[in-house]
Scaffold this active site. Structure first.
Site, PDB file in Angstrom:
ATOM      1  N   HIS A  12      12.300  14.924   2.335  1.00  9.29           N
ATOM      2  CA  HIS A  12      11.866  13.831   2.942  1.00  9.29           C
ATOM      3  C   HIS A  12      12.593  13.529   4.319  1.00  9.29           C
ATOM      4  O   HIS A  12      12.063  13.399   5.449  1.00  9.29           O
ATOM      5  CB  HIS A  12      12.082  12.384   1.994  1.00  9.29           C
ATOM      6  N   GLU A  13      13.839  13.738   4.235  1.00  8.16           N
ATOM      7  CA  GLU A  13      14.664  13.402   5.303  1.00  8.16           C
ATOM      8  C   GLU A  13      14.543  14.747   6.305  1.00  8.16           C
ATOM      9  O   GLU A  13      14.646  14.389   7.575  1.00  8.16           O
ATOM     10  CB  GLU A  13      16.104  13.248   4.824  1.00  8.16           C
TER      11      GLU A  13
ATOM     12  N   HIS B 130      11.619  13.873   8.387  1.00  5.00           N
ATOM     13  CA  HIS B 130      11.589  12.942   9.599  1.00  5.00           C
ATOM     14  C   HIS B 130      12.001  13.666  10.974  1.00  5.00           C
ATOM     15  O   HIS B 130      12.014  12.983  11.927  1.00  5.00           O
ATOM     16  CB  HIS B 130      13.016  12.045   9.270  1.00  5.00           C
TER      17      HIS B 130
ATOM     18  N   GLU C 156      17.678   9.898   7.781  1.00  4.31           N
ATOM     19  CA  GLU C 156      17.415  11.004   8.465  1.00  4.31           C
ATOM     20  C   GLU C 156      18.474  11.213  10.046  1.00  4.31           C
ATOM     21  O   GLU C 156      17.570  11.621  10.936  1.00  4.31           O
ATOM     22  CB  GLU C 156      16.069  11.000   8.875  1.00  4.31           C
TER      23      GLU C 156
ATOM     24  N   ASP D  93      14.591  -5.382   7.962  1.00  3.64           N
ATOM     25  CA  ASP D  93      15.049  -4.995   6.529  1.00  3.64           C
ATOM     26  C   ASP D  93      14.143  -5.428   5.498  1.00  3.64           C
ATOM     27  O   ASP D  93      13.917  -4.999   4.362  1.00  3.64           O
ATOM     28  CB  ASP D  93      16.589  -4.965   6.255  1.00  3.64           C
TER      29      ASP D  93
ATOM     30  N   TYR E 219       5.599   3.464   3.175  1.00  2.00           N
ATOM     31  CA  TYR E 219       5.836   4.735   2.533  1.00  2.00           C
ATOM     32  C   TYR E 219       4.491   5.200   1.731  1.00  2.00           C
ATOM     33  O   TYR E 219       3.883   6.358   2.132  1.00  2.00           O
ATOM     34  CB  TYR E 219       7.156   4.743   1.344  1.00  2.00           C
TER      35      TYR E 219
ATOM     36  N   GLU F 165       7.650   6.257   8.135  1.00  2.92           N
ATOM     37  CA  GLU F 165       7.883   6.396   6.619  1.00  2.92           C
ATOM     38  C   GLU F 165       6.569   6.872   6.133  1.00  2.92           C
ATOM     39  O   GLU F 165       6.782   7.833   4.928  1.00  2.92           O
ATOM     40  CB  GLU F 165       8.167   5.367   6.029  1.00  2.92           C
TER      41      GLU F 165
HETATM   42  N1  BES Z   1      14.806   5.970   6.976  1.00  6.66           N
HETATM   43  C1  BES Z   1      14.784   5.737   5.411  1.00  6.66           C
HETATM   44  C2  BES Z   1      15.877   4.935   5.233  1.00  6.66           C
HETATM   45  C3  BES Z   1      15.842   3.510   5.831  1.00  6.66           C
HETATM   46  C4  BES Z   1      14.702   2.760   6.281  1.00  6.66           C
HETATM   47  C5  BES Z   1      16.958   3.009   6.123  1.00  6.66           C
HETATM   48  C6  BES Z   1      14.672   1.445   6.839  1.00  6.66           C
HETATM   49  C7  BES Z   1      17.074   1.641   6.749  1.00  6.66           C
HETATM   50  C8  BES Z   1      15.795   0.958   7.039  1.00  6.66           C
HETATM   51  C9  BES Z   1      15.003   7.106   4.799  1.00  6.66           C
HETATM   52  O1  BES Z   1      14.273   8.222   5.435  1.00  6.66           O
HETATM   53  C10 BES Z   1      14.148   6.645   3.495  1.00  6.66           C
HETATM   54  O2  BES Z   1      13.341   6.578   3.566  1.00  6.66           O
HETATM   55  N2  BES Z   1      15.007   6.816   2.438  1.00  6.66           N
HETATM   56  C11 BES Z   1      14.588   6.646   1.071  1.00  6.66           C
HETATM   57  C12 BES Z   1      14.459   7.961   0.327  1.00  6.66           C
HETATM   58  C13 BES Z   1      13.285   8.624   0.360  1.00  6.66           C
HETATM   59  C14 BES Z   1      12.999   9.909  -0.474  1.00  6.66           C
HETATM   60  C15 BES Z   1      11.905   7.805   0.055  1.00  6.66           C
HETATM   61  C16 BES Z   1      15.669   5.746   0.431  1.00  6.66           C
HETATM   62  O3  BES Z   1      16.912   5.638   0.995  1.00  6.66           O
HETATM   63  O4  BES Z   1      15.338   5.465  -0.684  1.00  6.66           O
HETATM   64 ZN    ZN Z   2      12.141   8.044   5.178  1.00  9.08          ZN
END
Ligand code: BES
Ligand code: ZN
Length: 634
Positions: free
Chosen positions: A328-329, A332, A304, A406, A414, A351
């Site tokens: 989703h993005e 955010h 995002e 991470d 989520y 999330e």
């Molecule tokens: N902000 C996250 C990606 C993220 C989270 C990167 C934690 C590094 C550390 C992003 O908004 C996200 O949740 N992406 C998901 C997709 C979403 C549709 C669930 C992904 O990349 O799987």
């Molecule tokens: Zn996210």
């Protein structure tokens, strides 16, 4: 390391040993000296001391050197000192950076060298950079270079791009990888504005999570400015053969030339999504909303980055069926970028809210049925993951002490987070809940908040108004205890019930595949159909499905993922070539990690996985490499 740097480092080391020893025992200096931040808000993942000296603005001068896979940078940081902290040093986060020079200035024009000390590097946290500042210093300037292994950067050779002619660079800063390409206070509690000048080879274009000018000439010299204060994990840069197509008045898409038109068709509903979200939760406050489609090695689905979502090309399915990732993005822009988690323990505030909002946007734009299908899939995925996770990771307010943030990346923040919000919605009714959310985003706009702050605000502004209803939501249980409480909502979908029935009839031999109305199925129905089948499915059944529906050839990356997973389980060899090319070309962790995990369950499978990984690994992003290394370790 140069000689001067070594000398300065030694002086710094002595200062650190004699003056600041207590900081060594506490990961977050803020926890020791700063009375303003409650214990609960301590950021265990930053060495910085914003309670004493706080960075307010970063002016970046970045030179992108593709031949060395290095960024040469000069970061000029404007500072604000807390009263009574005139002797405090400035503490920054770094990871793998070479620091060549540090200077300070009281007027922002005349800079003089100052002492600095780059501490020992601690794995994922990196190394603290402590800068001795004169009391009157108002800014610090750091001249540095990144490492070719920087965890927040991926450098692609031309063959790894769609056009195969130009190299590509992109950043992925969340959670704590900004520090691997910019020295700064890498904590979600520190919001800064930024400006940047980026120099690249003239044939490529740079874009950032800031004001971008798609009309600016391609000349290798680009300027950006982000005037809204954002946390460091939202600073983003990409450089490559990047074109632009407008989608709406304030929306557009960037991608490589051979991808940009397909991307524009896929994301044609973006403007409608922005409008729908504004109607629900108040104005979009970031001016433009653009999307950058990255090469397939992008390690996650989407990121995002403000004004410029980064997205995997694997959501371009041709039928707009995977655009909930865009919803989703985009969401955010309210939950996360406007109201930000104060620490990575509070990640579920980003999330969980965003997953909930994503569903509401999908419902507003595509209807209730589509949202419910996605919610059913989300809950299924969550239940599967909960059954495999340690107790500590089944908690929303997760304990990350001593761990890489991470590692907290599971479906719990989520999907469990979204179910909690859905429960509150269903208990209090949509009208009151939506009004509450609008107020929440306004109240905490451009702030970083903890779980405790959210809970206090929720009680005061919603729960306390009706204690009887509040008793149905065991908040403490939801937030601090593992697993899914009994009262968790159970999304249901009629469209899925039909699909599951069809799967059942076919398995019992009571219906032919030709009699199944599959041509009208959505991606979500396909996924549910395939997941409803027994596993492993006998080879002849796999072949029958493949003949009827051409699944091995599907261009839909999510359906292909499910099909390949089933093929491994069923030892269905007709997909072998597709499996290998899929795993080599795609670097999105979510799509390939389960395939490696499935393969290594048998000795022959492990051999194949090793052979594929040997080919694929050099093309994967550091995040994906780390994840697959962990799967493949003997
Ligand atoms: N902000 C996250 C990606 C993220 C989270 C990167 C934690 C590094 C550390 C992003 O908004 C996200 O949740 N992406 C998901 C997709 C979403 C549709 C669930 C992904 O990349 O799987
Ligand atoms: Zn996210």
């Amino acid at each position: 390391m140069g000689k001067t740097h070594l000398a300065i480092s030694l002086i710094g080391a002595i200062c650190l040993m004699t003056m600041n020893c207590q900081d060594q025992s506490v990961r977050a200096p803020d926890g020791s000296g700063d009375g303003l931040i409650a214990a609960d808000a301590r950021d265990l993942h930053s060495y910085s001391n914003p309670g004493q000296v706080r960075v307010k603005h970063a002016d970046l001068d970045l030179e992108v050197l593709f031949d060395r896979k290095v960024i040469k940078g000069i970061a000029t940081l404007r500072l604000e000192r807390a009263s009574g902290a005139s002797a405090a040093p400035l503490k920054l986060d770094t990871r793998g950076l070479t620091i060549n020079l540090v200077e300070a200035s009281s007027d922002g024009t005349v800079f003089l060298p100052v002492e600095f000390m780059l501490g020992d590097s601690d794995g994922f946290l990196g190394a603290p950079l402590e800068i001795k500042l004169p009391a009157e210093a108002a800014s610090a300037r750091i001249t540095y270079e990144t490492s070719p292994e920087a965890s927040g950067l991926q450098w692609l050779d031309p063959v790894q791009t769609a056009g195969r002619k130009h190299p590509y660079l992109f950043t992925q800063s969340q959670a704590i990888h900004s520090r691997s390409w910019i020295p700064l206070q890498d904590s979600p509690q520190v919001r800064i504005t930024y400006s940047a000048r980026v120099r690249t080879p003239p044939a490529v274009r740079a874009v950032m999570s800031a004001e971008n000018d798609p009309q600016s000439p391609r000349n290798g010299d680009y300027r950006f400015s982000m005037t809204q204060p954002i946390p460091s994990y939202l600073i983003a840069l990409a450089v490559g053969d990047i074109d632009f197509r407008p989608l709406g008045a304030r929306t557009g898409v960037y991608a490589e030339p051979s991808v940009v038109d397909a991307a524009a068709r896929e994301f044609a509903d973006t403007e409608r999504m922005v409008e729908a979200t504004e109607k629900l939760y108040g104005p979009y406050r970031w001016d433009r909303y653009d999307i950058l489609v990255l090469p397939p090695s992008f390690p996650i689905g989407g990121m995002e980055n403000p004004r410029l979502t980064f997205a995997t090309p694997t959501i371009i399915a041709g039928d707009r069926s995977l655009v909930s990732l865009i919803a989703h993005e985009l969401a955010h822009s309210w939950s996360g970028n406007l109201v930000t988690n104060a620490t990575w323990r509070d990640f579920w505030l980003n999330e969980g809210f965003t997953t909930y909002l994503e569903g509401r946007i999908i419902e507003a734009v595509y209807g209730r049925e589509r949202r419910e299908m996605e919610a059913v899939l989300g809950r299924q995925d969550l239940e599967r993951e909960l059954s495999q996770l340690d107790e500590r990771d089944r908690i929303l307010h997760v304990d990350l002490a001593g761990r890489d943030p991470d590692d907290g990346f599971t479906l719990v923040p989520y999907e469990k987070g979204a179910l909690l919000l859905r429960l509150i919605e269903e208990t209090y009714g949509r009208e009151r809940w939506d009004a509450f959310l609008r107020g929440y985003f306004d109240h905490f706009a451009f702030q970083s908040i903890t779980t405790a702050q959210f809970v206090a605000y929720l009680k005061k502004n919603l729960l306390d108004s009706d204690p009887q209803l509040a008793a149905r939501i065991r908040l403490e249980e939801w937030i601090e205890r593992p697993g899914l409480p009994e009262e968790a909502p159970k999304p249901a979908s009629d469209a899925f019930a039909e699909v599951a029935a069809a799967a059942d009839l076919w398995m019992r031999g009571e219906r032919k595949l030709a009699g199944i109305p599959a041509s009208g199925w959505t991606t979500q129905q396909w996924l549910h159909f395939l997941r409803s089948l027994p596993s492993p499915l006998p080879g002849e059944k796999m072949a029958e499905l493949d003949r009827a529906f051409g699944l091995t050839k599907t261009g839909n990356a999510e359906i292909a993922h499910q099909w390949l997973l089933m093929s491994i389980r069923s030892k269905y060899a007709a997909t072998d070539a597709r499996l290998e090319s899929y795993m080599v070309q795609i670097g999105r962790r979510k799509l390939i990690k389960p395939l490696y995990e499935e393969l290594i369950k048998t000795p022959e499978g492990r051999k194949r996985a090793e052979a594929i990984y040997a080919r694929a690994r050099p093309g994967y992003h550091p995040i994906t490499q780390t994840a697959i290394d962990a799967v493949m370790k003997p």
